[in-house]
Design a protein around this motif. Structure first.
Motif, PDB file in Angstrom:
ATOM      1  N   LYS A  20       0.843  -1.206   0.000  1.00 11.01           N
ATOM      2  CA  LYS A  20       0.000   0.000   0.000  1.00 11.01           C
ATOM      3  C   LYS A  20       0.875   1.253   0.000  1.00 11.01           C
ATOM      4  O   LYS A  20       0.602   2.213  -0.728  1.00 11.01           O
ATOM      5  N   TYR A  21       1.925   1.269   0.820  1.00 18.50           N
ATOM      6  CA  TYR A  21       2.820   2.422   0.881  1.00 18.50           C
ATOM      7  C   TYR A  21       3.443   2.706  -0.486  1.00 18.50           C
ATOM      8  O   TYR A  21       3.484   3.853  -0.930  1.00 18.50           O
ATOM      9  N   VAL A  22       3.942   1.664  -1.170  1.00 18.16           N
ATOM     10  CA  VAL A  22       4.586   1.836  -2.480  1.00 18.16           C
ATOM     11  C   VAL A  22       3.571   2.333  -3.513  1.00 18.16           C
ATOM     12  O   VAL A  22       3.860   3.260  -4.271  1.00 18.16           O
ATOM     13  N   PHE A  23       2.375   1.748  -3.528  1.00 16.23           N
ATOM     14  CA  PHE A  23       1.336   2.207  -4.451  1.00 16.23           C
ATOM     15  C   PHE A  23       1.004   3.679  -4.197  1.00 16.23           C
ATOM     16  O   PHE A  23       0.910   4.474  -5.139  1.00 16.23           O
ATOM     17  N   TYR A  35      -0.346   5.389  -7.443  1.00 13.03           N
ATOM     18  CA  TYR A  35      -1.094   4.352  -8.165  1.00 13.03           C
ATOM     19  C   TYR A  35      -0.904   4.456  -9.683  1.00 13.03           C
ATOM     20  O   TYR A  35      -1.830   4.223 -10.447  1.00 13.03           O
ATOM     21  N   HIS A  36       0.320   4.788 -10.098  1.00 15.87           N
ATOM     22  CA  HIS A  36       0.667   4.873 -11.520  1.00 15.87           C
ATOM     23  C   HIS A  36       1.867   3.971 -11.800  1.00 15.87           C
ATOM     24  O   HIS A  36       2.800   3.904 -10.988  1.00 15.87           O
ATOM     25  N   CYS A  37       1.851   3.321 -12.952  1.00 14.42           N
ATOM     26  CA  CYS A  37       2.994   2.528 -13.403  1.00 14.42           C
ATOM     27  C   CYS A  37       4.169   3.486 -13.615  1.00 14.42           C
ATOM     28  O   CYS A  37       4.036   4.495 -14.299  1.00 14.42           O
ATOM     29  N   ARG A  38       5.311   3.163 -13.035  1.00 15.49           N
ATOM     30  CA  ARG A  38       6.486   4.026 -13.146  1.00 15.49           C
ATOM     31  C   ARG A  38       7.117   3.965 -14.534  1.00 15.49           C
ATOM     32  O   ARG A  38       7.961   4.792 -14.858  1.00 15.49           O
ATOM     33  N   LEU A  87      -6.885   2.483 -12.523  1.00 17.21           N
ATOM     34  CA  LEU A  87      -8.189   2.363 -13.175  1.00 17.21           C
ATOM     35  C   LEU A  87      -8.060   1.833 -14.595  1.00 17.21           C
ATOM     36  O   LEU A  87      -9.016   1.322 -15.166  1.00 17.21           O
ATOM     37  N   GLU A  88      -6.863   1.952 -15.170  1.00 22.36           N
ATOM     38  CA  GLU A  88      -6.613   1.520 -16.550  1.00 22.36           C
ATOM     39  C   GLU A  88      -6.037   0.109 -16.652  1.00 22.36           C
ATOM     40  O   GLU A  88      -6.184  -0.545 -17.681  1.00 22.36           O
ATOM     41  N   THR A  89      -5.357  -0.330 -15.613  1.00 24.19           N
ATOM     42  CA  THR A  89      -4.644  -1.612 -15.682  1.00 24.19           C
ATOM     43  C   THR A  89      -4.446  -2.170 -14.278  1.00 24.19           C
ATOM     44  O   THR A  89      -4.667  -1.474 -13.283  1.00 24.19           O
ATOM     45  N   ASN A  90      -4.013  -3.420 -14.195  1.00 24.28           N
ATOM     46  CA  ASN A  90      -3.651  -4.029 -12.912  1.00 24.28           C
ATOM     47  C   ASN A  90      -2.214  -3.675 -12.589  1.00 24.28           C
ATOM     48  O   ASN A  90      -1.340  -3.785 -13.450  1.00 24.28           O
ATOM     49  N   LEU A  91      -1.979  -3.255 -11.352  1.00 21.38           N
ATOM     50  CA  LEU A  91      -0.646  -2.845 -10.940  1.00 21.38           C
ATOM     51  C   LEU A  91       0.013  -3.911 -10.081  1.00 21.38           C
ATOM     52  O   LEU A  91      -0.660  -4.699  -9.414  1.00 21.38           O
ATOM     53  N   ALA A  92       1.340  -3.917 -10.099  1.00 19.43           N
ATOM     54  CA  ALA A  92       2.125  -4.869  -9.322  1.00 19.43           C
ATOM     55  C   ALA A  92       3.292  -4.146  -8.673  1.00 19.43           C
ATOM     56  O   ALA A  92       3.673  -3.056  -9.087  1.00 19.43           O
ATOM     57  N   ILE A  93       3.865  -4.770  -7.664  1.00 19.98           N
ATOM     58  CA  ILE A  93       5.083  -4.257  -7.035  1.00 19.98           C
ATOM     59  C   ILE A  93       6.258  -4.972  -7.687  1.00 19.98           C
ATOM     60  O   ILE A  93       6.242  -6.192  -7.857  1.00 19.98           O
ATOM     61  N   ILE A 150      12.490  -1.244   0.844  1.00 12.11           N
ATOM     62  CA  ILE A 150      11.396  -0.461   0.282  1.00 12.11           C
ATOM     63  C   ILE A 150      11.884   0.526  -0.778  1.00 12.11           C
ATOM     64  O   ILE A 150      11.165   0.844  -1.719  1.00 12.11           O
ATOM     65  N   SER A 151      13.117   0.989  -0.671  1.00 14.25           N
ATOM     66  CA  SER A 151      13.657   1.923  -1.670  1.00 14.25           C
ATOM     67  C   SER A 151      13.945   1.227  -3.003  1.00 14.25           C
ATOM     68  O   SER A 151      14.184   1.896  -4.006  1.00 14.25           O
ATOM     69  N   ASN A 152      13.918  -0.100  -3.020  1.00 15.44           N
ATOM     70  CA  ASN A 152      14.149  -0.852  -4.252  1.00 15.44           C
ATOM     71  C   ASN A 152      12.835  -1.363  -4.853  1.00 15.44           C
ATOM     72  O   ASN A 152      12.840  -2.178  -5.758  1.00 15.44           O
ATOM     73  N   LEU A 153      11.718  -0.879  -4.353  1.00 12.61           N
ATOM     74  CA  LEU A 153      10.419  -1.305  -4.856  1.00 12.61           C
ATOM     75  C   LEU A 153       9.769  -0.179  -5.647  1.00 12.61           C
ATOM     76  O   LEU A 153       9.921   0.994  -5.312  1.00 12.61           O
ATOM     77  N   GLN A 154       9.044  -0.555  -6.699  1.00 11.59           N
ATOM     78  CA  GLN A 154       8.323   0.411  -7.516  1.00 11.59           C
ATOM     79  C   GLN A 154       7.019  -0.200  -7.987  1.00 11.59           C
ATOM     80  O   GLN A 154       6.831  -1.415  -7.941  1.00 11.59           O
TER      81      GLN A 154
END
Length: 81
Positions: free
Chosen positions: A15-18, A23-26, A33-39, A53-57
């Motif tokens: 949740k923190y990363v999103f 909530y946008h693809c980097r 709302l447009e697509t499914n997101l992942a970590i 956490i600094s290595n997550l996007q």
């Protein structure tokens, strides 16, 4: 370079990363709302990246599949050997 073990990413960290990434693809910029997101790991675990956490996007599933275990080209300049 040794491979880092994969660990479970807790829901609070996800949740923190999103939220941090709005909530946008980097990579492509699509939102939840447009697509499914992942970590995703910026520096893949297979390439010595950490579970920090600094290595997550946030990436959409399509960009995550395309990236695979390669380094993101935006960060390549820092990790060329």
């Amino acid at each position: 370079m040794s491979k880092t073990s994969r660990i479970y990413i807790p829901p609070t960290v996800r949740k923190y990363v999103f939220e941090r990434d709005l909530y946008h693809c980097r990579s492509c910029g699509k939102n939840n709302l447009e697509t499914n997101l992942a970590i995703d790991h910026i520096i893949p675990l297979a390439r010595g990246g950490q579970n920090d956490i600094s290595n997550l996007q946030t990436l959409c599933f399509a960009c995550n599949q395309r990236k695979s275990d390669r380094l993101d080209r935006r960060f390549r300049r820092y990790f060329d050997t």
